[in-house]
Enzyme design. Structure first.
Site, mmCIF file in Angstrom:
data_model
loop_
_atom_site.group_PDB
_atom_site.id
_atom_site.type_symbol
_atom_site.label_atom_id
_atom_site.label_comp_id
_atom_site.label_asym_id
_atom_site.label_seq_id
_atom_site.Cartn_x
_atom_site.Cartn_y
_atom_site.Cartn_z
ATOM 1 N N HIS A 38 38.321 46.529 34.640
ATOM 2 C CA HIS A 38 39.497 47.351 34.278
ATOM 3 C C HIS A 38 39.044 48.192 32.969
ATOM 4 C CE1 HIS A 38 43.091 45.815 36.091
ATOM 5 N NE2 HIS A 38 42.503 44.568 35.808
ATOM 6 N N ASP A 42 45.311 43.256 42.450
ATOM 7 C CA ASP A 42 44.537 44.453 42.085
ATOM 8 C C ASP A 42 43.054 43.928 42.117
ATOM 9 O OD1 ASP A 42 45.073 42.553 39.798
ATOM 10 O OD2 ASP A 42 44.297 44.243 38.647
ATOM 11 N N HIS A 43 42.612 42.874 42.921
ATOM 12 C CA HIS A 43 41.336 42.576 42.966
ATOM 13 C C HIS A 43 41.075 42.256 44.406
ATOM 14 C CE1 HIS A 43 40.367 42.195 38.723
ATOM 15 N NE2 HIS A 43 41.779 42.196 38.613
ATOM 16 N N HIS A 99 42.235 33.280 32.687
ATOM 17 C CA HIS A 99 42.880 34.179 33.112
ATOM 18 C C HIS A 99 43.726 33.688 34.305
ATOM 19 C CE1 HIS A 99 44.256 38.518 34.286
ATOM 20 N NE2 HIS A 99 43.713 38.229 35.376
ATOM 21 N N HIS A 136 44.346 37.813 41.946
ATOM 22 C CA HIS A 136 45.253 38.934 41.828
ATOM 23 C C HIS A 136 45.312 40.183 42.728
ATOM 24 C CE1 HIS A 136 46.179 37.544 37.501
ATOM 25 N NE2 HIS A 136 46.871 36.989 38.396
ATOM 26 N N ASP A 186 38.577 39.800 35.602
ATOM 27 C CA ASP A 186 39.200 39.905 34.445
ATOM 28 C C ASP A 186 39.133 38.518 33.352
ATOM 29 O OD1 ASP A 186 40.519 41.913 35.570
ATOM 30 O OD2 ASP A 186 42.405 40.979 36.187
ATOM 31 N N HIS A 207 38.974 36.707 41.695
ATOM 32 C CA HIS A 207 40.329 36.122 41.689
ATOM 33 C C HIS A 207 41.457 36.594 42.606
ATOM 34 C CE1 HIS A 207 41.071 39.063 38.585
ATOM 35 N NE2 HIS A 207 42.280 38.442 38.548
HETATM 36 FE FE FE Z 1 43.036 42.812 37.031
HETATM 37 ZN ZN ZN Z 2 43.776 39.673 37.191
#
Ligand code: FE
Ligand code: ZN
Length: 257
Positions: free
Chosen positions: A175, A58-59, A113, A56, A137, A54
């Protein structure tokens, strides 16, 4: 195919799929480029694919730098994330197939999410004991992602798809949230012996500085409250017999936990 787990940012995991014969690698959800580049260097492997679950940061945070170093690597993501993933070239939908080093991966559309979230599942081949599920996530060890762009109904459907995979599937989530997740789980079901035992294992592992990812899907089905919306204990907590309401109640409790 080997799966390597790299810690990144504060609590993310980046995964690197590696084929030692062909000396090629792929990465799933590169939060940052640096640890991936370092590992590729150590393995003397060429990066051929970036699989994003996805949009985000942090991905996908490492996409640009990785693409700069390995321009031939193909960047995959959800069709619904068009315009939100740097350098995305392949736009995936439910039921699509991706390949890496002769292995096929199945794509699941798992919104909740985020509105475009996908998961990648590589079934076991010739004698391997288990498949590999990269859930981003959507499903965490002992938990699930927050509903930023989706509804409880969507998330129950999405988690339901992943729950249907074989028990021995390894769950690689993005995570290390496991301890917090079981602190929540035990607060909801203080008398559930399965959750008690799991909580102890997780506490012990974290005390020793060990990662709790991957876990097995059968463990998640037993002890993850966010997969057990049919469970009487949890329906009692939620005061509802409806799976979506039970899930939604637990999710909003966790948001405030
Ligand atoms: Fe994340
Ligand atoms: Zn995420």
């Amino acid at each position: 195919m080997e799966v390597k787990r790299l810690p990144a940012l504060s609590d993310n995991y980046i995964f690197v799929l590696y084929d030692p014969q062909q000396k090629v690698a792929a990465t799933v959800d590169p939060a940052e480029a640096k640890p991936v580049l370092k590992l590729l260097n150590e393995l003397n492997a060429e990066l051929v694919a970036i699989f994003n679950t996805h949009h985000h940061f942090d991905h996908v945070g490492g996409n640009r730098e990785l693409k700069k170093q390995y321009p031939q690597a193909t960047v995959y993501g959800s069709a619904e994330d068009k315009g939100r993933i740097p350098h995305q070239e392949v736009f995936l939908k439910e039921g699509d197939t991706v390949t890496f080093a002769g292995r096929s991966g199945e794509v699941f559309f798992v919104p909740g999410h985020t509105s475009g979230h996908i998961a990648y599942y590589f079934p076991p081949v010739n004698g391997e004991d288990a498949g590999e599920l990269f859930a981003g996530d959507t499903m965490f060890v002992g938990g699930c992602g927050r509903l930023f762009e989706g509804t409880p109904h969507q998330m129950v459907e999405s988690l339901g798809k992943l729950k249907n995979l074989p028990d021995k599937t390894r769950l690689w989530c993005a995570h290390e949230y496991t301890l917090k997740n079981y602190q929540f789980a035990i607060s909801v079901e203080p008398n559930n012996p399965v959750v008690q035992q799991r909580y102890q294992q997780v506490q012990q592992a974290r005390k020793e500085g060990k990662a709790t990812v991957p876990s097995l899907l059968e463990e998640e089905k037993r002890s993850n409250p966010f997969l057990r919306w049919e469970d009487e204990n949890l329906q009692t907590v939620a005061q509802s017999q409806d799976p979506v309401k039970t899930f939604g109640h637990l999710r909003s409790m966790k948001d405030r936990f």
